[in-house]
Structure formats: structure tokens, C-alpha cells
Design a protein around this motif. Structure first.
Motif, PDB file in Angstrom:
ATOM      1  N   ALA A   1     -13.316   6.153   3.165  1.00 16.62           N
ATOM      2  CA  ALA A   1     -12.251   4.893   3.270  1.00 16.62           C
ATOM      3  C   ALA A   1     -11.729   4.400   2.250  1.00 16.62           C
ATOM      4  O   ALA A   1     -10.580   4.620   1.948  1.00 16.62           O
ATOM      5  CB  ALA A   1     -13.501   3.794   3.206  1.00 16.62           C
ATOM      6  N   PHE A   2     -12.258   5.306   0.696  1.00 18.48           N
ATOM      7  CA  PHE A   2     -11.888   5.503  -0.485  1.00 18.48           C
ATOM      8  C   PHE A   2     -10.195   6.400  -0.451  1.00 18.48           C
ATOM      9  O   PHE A   2      -9.469   5.967  -0.842  1.00 18.48           O
ATOM     10  CB  PHE A   2     -12.570   5.697  -1.989  1.00 18.48           C
ATOM     11  CG  PHE A   2     -13.804   4.627  -1.992  1.00 18.48           C
ATOM     12  CD1 PHE A   2     -13.211   2.952  -1.494  1.00 18.48           C
ATOM     13  CD2 PHE A   2     -14.281   4.819  -1.591  1.00 18.48           C
ATOM     14  CE1 PHE A   2     -14.284   2.085  -1.251  1.00 18.48           C
ATOM     15  CE2 PHE A   2     -15.667   4.101  -2.303  1.00 18.48           C
ATOM     16  CZ  PHE A   2     -15.202   2.733  -1.831  1.00 18.48           C
ATOM     17  N   GLU A   3     -10.924   6.890   0.258  1.00 17.42           N
ATOM     18  CA  GLU A   3      -9.602   8.253   0.567  1.00 17.42           C
ATOM     19  C   GLU A   3      -9.886   9.470   0.981  1.00 17.42           C
ATOM     20  O   GLU A   3     -10.787   9.873   1.445  1.00 17.42           O
ATOM     21  CB  GLU A   3      -9.643   9.589  -1.546  1.00 17.42           C
ATOM     22  CG  GLU A   3      -8.240  10.411  -1.169  1.00 17.42           C
ATOM     23  CD  GLU A   3      -8.228  10.940  -2.535  1.00 17.42           C
ATOM     24  OE1 GLU A   3      -8.345  12.291  -2.622  1.00 17.42           O
ATOM     25  OE2 GLU A   3      -8.410  10.477  -3.824  1.00 17.42           O
ATOM     26  N   LYS A   4      -9.521   8.645   2.206  1.00 18.92           N
ATOM     27  CA  LYS A   4      -9.185   9.591   3.563  1.00 18.92           C
ATOM     28  C   LYS A   4      -8.570  11.092   3.747  1.00 18.92           C
ATOM     29  O   LYS A   4      -8.029  12.103   3.502  1.00 18.92           O
ATOM     30  CB  LYS A   4      -8.814   9.109   4.523  1.00 18.92           C
ATOM     31  CG  LYS A   4      -8.640   8.959   5.868  1.00 18.92           C
ATOM     32  CD  LYS A   4      -8.068   7.871   6.967  1.00 18.92           C
ATOM     33  CE  LYS A   4      -8.232   7.510   7.953  1.00 18.92           C
ATOM     34  NZ  LYS A   4     -10.334   7.418   8.165  1.00 18.92           N
ATOM     35  N   GLY A   5     -10.415  11.703   4.210  1.00 17.35           N
ATOM     36  CA  GLY A   5     -10.015  13.135   3.768  1.00 17.35           C
ATOM     37  C   GLY A   5     -11.204  13.769   2.861  1.00 17.35           C
ATOM     38  O   GLY A   5     -10.680  15.199   3.349  1.00 17.35           O
ATOM     39  N   SER A   6     -11.141  13.020   2.187  1.00 15.32           N
ATOM     40  CA  SER A   6     -11.059  13.804   0.554  1.00 15.32           C
ATOM     41  C   SER A   6     -12.810  14.578   0.700  1.00 15.32           C
ATOM     42  O   SER A   6     -13.131  14.766   0.138  1.00 15.32           O
ATOM     43  CB  SER A   6     -11.518  12.610  -0.216  1.00 15.32           C
ATOM     44  OG  SER A   6     -12.503  11.810  -0.260  1.00 15.32           O
ATOM     45  N   VAL A   7     -13.865  14.200   2.027  1.00 11.97           N
ATOM     46  CA  VAL A   7     -14.993  14.865   1.898  1.00 11.97           C
ATOM     47  C   VAL A   7     -14.969  15.026   3.377  1.00 11.97           C
ATOM     48  O   VAL A   7     -14.689  14.615   3.951  1.00 11.97           O
ATOM     49  CB  VAL A   7     -16.010  13.661   1.937  1.00 11.97           C
ATOM     50  CG1 VAL A   7     -17.237  14.039   1.996  1.00 11.97           C
ATOM     51  CG2 VAL A   7     -15.948  12.785   0.739  1.00 11.97           C
ATOM     52  N   ASP A   8     -15.521  16.351   3.371  1.00 13.24           N
ATOM     53  CA  ASP A   8     -15.584  16.606   4.965  1.00 13.24           C
ATOM     54  C   ASP A   8     -16.825  16.776   5.290  1.00 13.24           C
ATOM     55  O   ASP A   8     -18.155  16.941   4.620  1.00 13.24           O
ATOM     56  CB  ASP A   8     -15.403  18.119   4.827  1.00 13.24           C
ATOM     57  CG  ASP A   8     -13.950  18.672   4.641  1.00 13.24           C
ATOM     58  OD1 ASP A   8     -12.956  18.243   5.269  1.00 13.24           O
ATOM     59  OD2 ASP A   8     -14.238  19.433   4.299  1.00 13.24           O
TER      60      ASP A   8
ATOM     61  N   GLU B   1      -8.299   4.025   1.876  1.00 11.88           N
ATOM     62  CA  GLU B   1      -7.134   4.457   3.584  1.00 11.88           C
ATOM     63  C   GLU B   1      -7.567   3.724   4.126  1.00 11.88           C
ATOM     64  O   GLU B   1      -6.636   3.509   5.162  1.00 11.88           O
ATOM     65  CB  GLU B   1      -7.578   5.833   2.831  1.00 11.88           C
ATOM     66  CG  GLU B   1      -6.044   6.139   2.652  1.00 11.88           C
ATOM     67  CD  GLU B   1      -4.950   6.478   2.934  1.00 11.88           C
ATOM     68  OE1 GLU B   1      -4.697   5.505   4.028  1.00 11.88           O
ATOM     69  OE2 GLU B   1      -4.208   7.111   2.068  1.00 11.88           O
ATOM     70  N   THR B   2      -8.899   3.110   4.505  1.00  8.26           N
ATOM     71  CA  THR B   2      -9.434   2.870   5.741  1.00  8.26           C
ATOM     72  C   THR B   2      -8.475   1.183   5.682  1.00  8.26           C
ATOM     73  O   THR B   2      -8.270   0.725   7.017  1.00  8.26           O
ATOM     74  CB  THR B   2     -11.383   2.745   5.938  1.00  8.26           C
ATOM     75  OG1 THR B   2     -11.312   3.497   5.974  1.00  8.26           O
ATOM     76  CG2 THR B   2     -11.355   2.183   6.851  1.00  8.26           C
ATOM     77  N   ASN B   3      -8.821   0.386   4.835  1.00 10.03           N
ATOM     78  CA  ASN B   3      -8.285  -0.696   4.747  1.00 10.03           C
ATOM     79  C   ASN B   3      -7.086  -0.671   4.548  1.00 10.03           C
ATOM     80  O   ASN B   3      -5.882  -2.130   4.598  1.00 10.03           O
ATOM     81  CB  ASN B   3      -8.876  -1.820   4.351  1.00 10.03           C
ATOM     82  CG  ASN B   3     -10.562  -2.050   4.525  1.00 10.03           C
ATOM     83  OD1 ASN B   3     -10.947  -1.936   6.173  1.00 10.03           O
ATOM     84  ND2 ASN B   3     -11.695  -2.253   4.208  1.00 10.03           N
ATOM     85  N   LYS B   4      -6.725  -0.194   3.974  1.00 12.49           N
ATOM     86  CA  LYS B   4      -4.896   0.071   3.563  1.00 12.49           C
ATOM     87  C   LYS B   4      -4.868  -1.110   1.642  1.00 12.49           C
ATOM     88  O   LYS B   4      -3.812  -1.599   2.758  1.00 12.49           O
ATOM     89  CB  LYS B   4      -4.058  -0.168   4.658  1.00 12.49           C
ATOM     90  CG  LYS B   4      -3.974   0.831   6.045  1.00 12.49           C
ATOM     91  CD  LYS B   4      -2.942   2.217   5.178  1.00 12.49           C
ATOM     92  CE  LYS B   4      -3.238   3.052   6.015  1.00 12.49           C
ATOM     93  NZ  LYS B   4      -4.732   3.860   6.640  1.00 12.49           N
ATOM     94  N   ILE B   5      -5.543  -0.788   1.420  1.00 10.75           N
ATOM     95  CA  ILE B   5      -5.947  -1.967   0.619  1.00 10.75           C
ATOM     96  C   ILE B   5      -5.625  -1.670  -1.183  1.00 10.75           C
ATOM     97  O   ILE B   5      -6.433  -0.236  -1.276  1.00 10.75           O
ATOM     98  CB  ILE B   5      -6.695  -3.257   0.308  1.00 10.75           C
ATOM     99  CG1 ILE B   5      -8.322  -2.064   0.418  1.00 10.75           C
ATOM    100  CG2 ILE B   5      -6.516  -3.842   1.486  1.00 10.75           C
ATOM    101  CD1 ILE B   5      -9.324  -3.521   0.319  1.00 10.75           C
TER     102      ILE B   5
ATOM    103  N   PHE C   1       0.821  -1.246   0.287  1.00  8.51           N
ATOM    104  CA  PHE C   1      -0.241  -0.270  -0.401  1.00  8.51           C
ATOM    105  C   PHE C   1       0.798   1.349  -0.080  1.00  8.51           C
ATOM    106  O   PHE C   1       0.385   2.584  -0.370  1.00  8.51           O
ATOM    107  CB  PHE C   1      -1.201   0.410   1.324  1.00  8.51           C
ATOM    108  CG  PHE C   1      -2.219   1.388   1.759  1.00  8.51           C
ATOM    109  CD1 PHE C   1      -3.085   1.583   0.402  1.00  8.51           C
ATOM    110  CD2 PHE C   1      -1.832   2.298   2.294  1.00  8.51           C
ATOM    111  CE1 PHE C   1      -4.124   2.113   0.680  1.00  8.51           C
ATOM    112  CE2 PHE C   1      -2.643   3.295   2.335  1.00  8.51           C
ATOM    113  CZ  PHE C   1      -3.404   3.273   1.755  1.00  8.51           C
ATOM    114  N   GLU C   2       2.043   1.333   0.770  1.00 10.32           N
ATOM    115  CA  GLU C   2       2.322   2.077   0.947  1.00 10.32           C
ATOM    116  C   GLU C   2       3.378   2.612  -0.737  1.00 10.32           C
ATOM    117  O   GLU C   2       3.963   4.033  -0.354  1.00 10.32           O
ATOM    118  CB  GLU C   2       3.944   2.015   2.510  1.00 10.32           C
ATOM    119  CG  GLU C   2       2.939   2.563   3.273  1.00 10.32           C
ATOM    120  CD  GLU C   2       3.883   1.504   4.942  1.00 10.32           C
ATOM    121  OE1 GLU C   2       3.731   1.830   5.761  1.00 10.32           O
ATOM    122  OE2 GLU C   2       4.901   0.921   5.218  1.00 10.32           O
TER     123      GLU C   2
END
Length: 655
Positions: free
Chosen positions: A309-316, A230-234, A67-68
Motif C-alpha cells: 500500500a505504501f509503495e505499489k510493487g515495492s515488495v514481491d 499507492e492503494t488509497n492515493k494519499i 497525489f499525482e
């Protein structure tokens, strides 16, 4: 089936890849791989690196897990050169995906715990990003899948770990070919056939190669259609129908001002599709904002959680209308909100002047579950307020004239009339064929059949009274309750899964719930039962009926029930009290946030299988995903899109 040796499959595939524009390179081991990486990165970045400079680059590339490394691949790298100046380089061009260096090699030997040889590897800018494993014709593809899983444990991570940069795996036996993202935890069920845009699967390897492995297409899949969860790091890759839907939406927005809708069946991953579409649309310069709209607060949390989950912080989070207005007026590009808050923002004068600057800008609205959300005044209000609004709808069950309930300009309100063209279709039969959702197994129990020619058949008013009296009779409800208790274990595979019970009204729900509670107290079951329903703030009271019952001579009148004892909110408050006792929580209907938290908590516990049976009227019958829920008991008349939506709560795949 005639068998074809692996090496012939391999040679034919390499010949095809060369014709498609990949360049052949001979790489035997990691040392060759690293040497080739240096030269390819130099070509791609139009720079030369000294050995010490390249060592810094290689050290940077060696860090992290799959993932990294996927993030490293997409980021630029800053380092200090030998002469003290600083330099930025990129590992893959994401905006101009065709402008990368494409190579193909085969039989790279990599030694970790064991020595492994990999069949065919596609390198982009020197990094191994696509790994293809082949099995001779007649062998199960699952063998190739299991082989890749073995490589995960034995050798991908060895040395500099460059094979952890693989983004996509391809497995084939020549006749069947599938692709999937680099995620060692997924099952064979999460491997996909590629298809054309009409959902015809492309299975043969020699047909798959030009459709999927052509340099521009494979680079586009990697740079645009892999999602870093981002949630599951996959890593997650879009399925073909998701890819075609996003392509159609992006083309619609780039090249027209027309609306459009996507018809993708329930359970096919609309949230991932809409997220990817939103992510690409917000990068288009002429698009001012992308607003993802759900139709009720009870869906806002789940959708936002999935987007996050798909992109952390993408949505407020848009907790109130004032916060939404702020997001609309500042530089937030992607917003998740509800139809109601959006309507308040554009119709209340105090908010209007703050977002006036958007009136003539291109704002793209993406509507989730647009079969439900778009048939009131709000749609027209949005069109009136945002002069250049472009509206894209997602639905699993579009509204046609046959099941339309409203009117637009005197004509039946249909999805086509509101959103114009259907841009892409992937219907329930496609999804069942592809094993993306489960088949339905429907069992009818204790049906009543109408006798043609009977008196009640002629007199519809009498028929309705008779039917209600029959369907809600205490004897019938008790029989059904006993049936559910008796059958629960069989239906849920000894409670491996859980169930939902969908009933016709709050009044009937109350009768059922109380029956379950009574039978629990009698020791007839140990099921954890919960419920949730909407209540009207000023609903009619059933005890305000103008009827006074006089006591018999010499008897004392019974005290009258307190006003509101039967109000559905009070009933729900009592049921929430049971829930609080069961789980040690403290929810209430007395403030809206606590009720909202109750909704989210009950949804979470159903997903975690802490609740055995949830009883509902309408809530949770759309937009609610729980792979653990395998059974739907129905005592309600369901038709058209309501029927498909309700049944589709139970058809999610779980291994």
C-alpha cells in the motif's frame, strides 16, 4: 488566556523564518507566483528557459490531483527546447535536500469559487510546499484546520493548481501548533504535535519553527518522510517518534555494524516506520539487501499488503522458499518473507549454494514483532550464515528477564541480549497521552477469588485440577455465553463495532462455539460467529485412552466414535463448513493454501464488520489490526507482553 492578533503572530513567524535561512519574497497573486517559479527553477537547475520552454514546464506542472502532483514533484521532467535539443530538469533535490531554494511569503490571494488569502507560505524552488494557517491566541486550532478544508474546495485547485503541490500544512494559535500531510479526507485527529526525541511535545509556535521549519529539516521531511500511499492515493507523513526511530536506524546501519531495536507500542504504526526505514536503507550503497521478516505465514499477507500500500510493487510476494531464494540471489533490494522460509533457505543444502554470495555482504534484517520471533534457533542460524548481517527489531512489548522464557548461552533470553541497544522508545503511556491509541476500559465480571489458607492453596496439584474443573464446567461456560449474548449490543455500541473472544484452549473454544451455535438455533441471538485456530498434524487423540465401557447386561454396545472425530483439525473443518454456508465460500483445511486463504478471508470480514464475534485461542492476538474491533472478551490467563498485545487489538483509532 491573552489574545494576540493574527497579524502579530504572522509577523513574528516570518521574522523567525528569515533568521532560520528562508528568503522573503513578495507574492500577491498567481501571476506573481508563476513569475517567481520560473526564476527559482532557473536558479535551482542552473539553466534559463524561454517563455515557450517555461510554458511546457508549467503545462506539465498543472496536470493532475494532489497525489499525482506529489509524484510530479519527485520526478525529473524531460522536454524539448526551442533549439530542438532535449533537457531534463528537477523540481526538488531529494538526495541533497538542503540544496534547494527556500522562500517565505504571506497573504497570497487566490481566486477560485471564492477569493481566499493564505497566511504564510513556504516556497521550495518556487513551488508552494508548506502552507501555514494561523489563528489568534485563544481560538481553537480546529478553526484553522476547517479553514484549510474550505480552501481545498474553493481555491487550491484554481488557475494552474500550484497550491495542490502543498505537502504539509501547519496550523497554530501560537500556543498549540500541529502539522499534517495534504490529504483532504483526513480528520482533525490526524494532525500531530512535533516533539523532541524523548517524546516531549513542542507546542509553542516560536519553539516549533526552529525545530520543524528550519530549511534543511522541512526539506528532509518532504523528501524523505512523506509516504505516497499507492492503494488509497494519499500522502502520509511520519509522526515525530516514527521520524526519530528511522533516523536512529539509518544512523546505526550507516555508521556501525551493531544491532538494535525499536520499542514502539502496539497500534503506533510500526509498519509505516519499518517500511520507511527499509526504503531509506536499501538506497545505502554498502547495503546489499533489506529483508523484512515476520514470524508466521498468517502475518505475511497483512504485512506485505501494507508494504504494498505504501509503495505499489515495492515488495514481491514470497509464496515459497524457492521464490525467496531467487529474490535473495537476484537484484531484488527489498524482500518481505517469513522466519520459517528464511530458515529453510539457509539450512537446506539445495538452496545454500544459490545464495552463498550473500554470506559476506551487508544484509540488514528487520524483524517485526521481535518479542515473539527471535527466541529459537533461527536467530542463531541467520547470524551463523550471514557473517555481516545487521539485525534491527521492532516490538511493542520487549522481553525482559522477568518475562523471559528461554535461554541464550545460559542466560535469560531477552530482547536486549539479542538486539543490543534500544534505539528509540515510544511506550503505551506516550501513545495514550498523544491520542494515538485509545485508553483501555477494563471490566471484570464474575471473578473467583482464592481463599488464603485453604487446603487447595497448599496443594498446588489439587488446586490445578479443581481450577480446571471449575473454569471449564458446563454451567460456567453457559453463563458466560449468555452474558456475551446479552452484553454484545451494549459493548459494541449497537453493533457499530465488533468483538473478539479470547479463550484458554481449543477444547474450551469448541465448547463455547457449540454453545453459541445451539443458542442461535434456539433463536436466542443472530450474531455471525467465526473462529480460527492452529491444529497439530499428529496431535494426541483424546479417544485413544485405553478405556472400554462395558454395556449393561442385555444392552447393545454403542458404536465407538471414529478415530479422529475429536481431532482439532476435524473440528475446525466442521466450523469452516459453517463459515462457508454463511458467506458462500469454499475453504478447507485439506490444503495449506486454502487454509491460508481462509485466514485472510476471515481477517478481511472482521475488518469489514461482516463477522460480529471471532473466537480465538492465540491467532489474531498479535499483529492483527482492525479499527472496527472495539471489544475483547477474555476467558484466559494473560500476562506480560501477551496481555498488552491482546488488549491492543481494541485500541485503534477510528475517527
Amino acid at each position: 488566556m491573552s489574545s494576540q492578533p493574527e497579524y502579530i503572530l504572522e509577523q513574528k513567524l516570518i521574522e523567525q523564518l528569515l533568521q532560520l535561512g528562508h528568503k522573503k519574497v513578495s507574492i500577491r497573486n498567481e501571476s506573481d507566483l508563476i513569475q517567481n517559479l520560473k526564476s527559482q527553477l532557473e536558479i535551482h537547475n542552473k539553466k534559463t528557459f524561454s517563455d515557450t520552454e517555461f510554458e511546457k514546464i508549467l503545462n506539465h506542472l498543472s496536470k493532475g490531483n494532489v497525489f499525482e502532483k506529489a509524484k510530479t514533484l519527485r520526478d525529473r521532467f524531460h522536454f524539448v527546447k526551442d533549439d530542438g535539443s532535449s533537457e531534463w530538469i528537477e523540481f526538488i533535490s531529494q538526495d541533497h535536500w538542503c540544496q534547494n531554494q527556500f522562500q517565505v511569503t504571506h497573504q497570497i490571494a487566490q481566486e477560485g469559487n471564492y477569493k481566499n488569502r493564505y497566511d504564510v507560505t513556504i516556497l521550495i524552488n518556487g513551488l508552494p510546499l508548506v502552507q501555514i494557517e494561523l489563528k489568534r491566541r485563544g481560538l481553537e486550532m480546529k478553526e484553522a484546520f476547517n479553514q484549510i478544508n474550505r480552501y481545498h474546495h474553493q481555491s487550491f485547485n484554481s488557475g494552474s493548481g500550484l497550491f495542490n503541490y502543498v505537502q504539509l500544512f501547519i496550523i497554530s494559535n501560537g500556543v498549540n501548533t500541529k502539522y499534517y500531510s495534504n490529504n483532504a479526507k483526513q480528520t482533525f485527529k490526524q494532525t500531530f504535535f512535533w516533539s523532541d526525541e524523548h517524546n516531549n511535545n513542542i507546542t509553542q509556535l516560536d519553539h516549533f519553527a526552529p525545530a520543524f521549519l528550519e530549511p534543511c529539516h522541512i526539506a528532509k521531511m518532504i523528501t524523505k518522510y512523506i509516504v505516497l500511499n499507492e492503494t488509497n492515493k494519499i500522502l502520509m507523513v511520519l509522526r515525530p517518534y516514527q521520524y526519530y526511530a528511522v533516523e536512529k536506524i539509518v544512523d546505526r546501519v550507516r555508521n556501525t555494524d551493531k544491532n538494535g531495536f525499536i520499542w514502539h507500542t502496539t497500534g503506533s504504526g510500526k509498519t509505516l516506520t519499518s517500511f520507511k526505514a527499509s526504503q531509506i536503507l536499501k538506497e545505502i550503497p554498502k547495503v546489499e539487501k533489506v529483508v523484512f521478516v515476520v514470524d508466521r505465514k498468517d502475518l505475511d499477507y497483512q504485512t506485505q499488503k501494507e508494504f504494498d500500500a505504501f509503495e505499489k510493487g515495492s515488495v514481491d510476494a514470497t509464496e515459497n522458499t524457492a521464490h525467496l531464494v531467487k529474490q535473495l540471489s537476484d537484484n531484488t533490494k527489498l524482500i518481505v518473507t517469513t522466519l520459517q522460509k528464511l530458515n529453510t533457505a539457509i539450512t537446506k543444502e539445495k538452496h545454500g549454494n544459490k545464495i552463498d554470495k550473500l554470506k559476506d555482504k551487508k544484509v540488514v534484517f528487520i524483524f517485526d514483532e521481535c518479542h515473539r520471533s527471535q527466541f529459537g534457533d533461527t536467530h542463531q542460524n541467520i547470524k551463523k550464515y550471514f557473517k555481516n548481517a545487521q539485525m534491527i527489531g521492532f516490538t511493542g512489548t520487549p522481553i525482559s528477564e522477568v518475562n523471559s522464557i528461554g535461554k541464550i548461552d545460559g542466560a535469560p533470553a531477552t530482547t536486549n541480549r539479542l538486539f543490543e541497544d534500544c534505539l528509540h522508545k515510544y511506550v503505551i503511556t506516550d501513545a495514550i497521552r498523544d491520542d494515538n491509541v485509545l485508553k483501555f476500559s477494563v471490566e471484570y465480571v464474575g471473578r473467583y477469588k482464592e481463599k488464603e489458607g485453604s487446603n487447595t492453596y497448599i496443594d498446588t496439584d489439587v488446586e490445578a485440577i479443581d481450577t480446571q474443573e471449575l473454569l471449564e464446567s458446563p454451567k460456567r461456560l453457559e453463563k458466560i455465553t449468555d452474558y456475551l449474548i446479552a452484553e454484545y449490543g451494549r459493548k459494541t455500541h449497537n453493533s457499530t463495532f465488533n468483538a473478539m473472544f479470547c479463550v484458554s484452549s481449543i477444547d474450551v473454544l469448541q465448547k463455547y462455539y457449540d454453545l453459541f451455535q445451539k443458542k442461535k438455533e434456539e433463536g436466542k441471538h443472530q450474531l455471525k460467529i467465526a473462529t480460527i485456530f492452529s491444529y497439530g498434524t499428529n496431535e494426541e487423540s483424546i479417544d485413544s485412552n485405553g478405556i472400554y465401557i462395558e454395556p449393561e447386561l442385555g444392552m447393545v454396545a454403542e458404536p465407538q466414535a471414529q478415530y479422529g472425530d475429536f481431532h482439532s483439525r476435524n473440528v475446525l473443518e466442521r466450523y469452516i463448513g459453517h463459515y462457508n454456508e454463511m458467506f458462500g465460500t469454499n475453504f478447507t483445511t485439506k490444503d495449506s493454501q486454502s487454509f491460508y486463504n481462509y485466514y485472510n478471508d476471515i481477517a478481511k470480514r472482521v475488518r469489514n464488520k461482516e463477522v460480529d464475534l471471532i473466537i480465538v485461542v492465540n491467532m489474531f492476538l498479535t499483529g492483527f489490526d482492525s479499527p472496527q474491533l472495539n471489544t475483547l472478551f477474555v476467558d484466559k490467563n494473560l500476562k506480560y507482553h501477551g496481555l498488552i498485545q491482546a488488549f491492543s487489538r481494541t485500541n485503534r483509532l477510528l475517527n
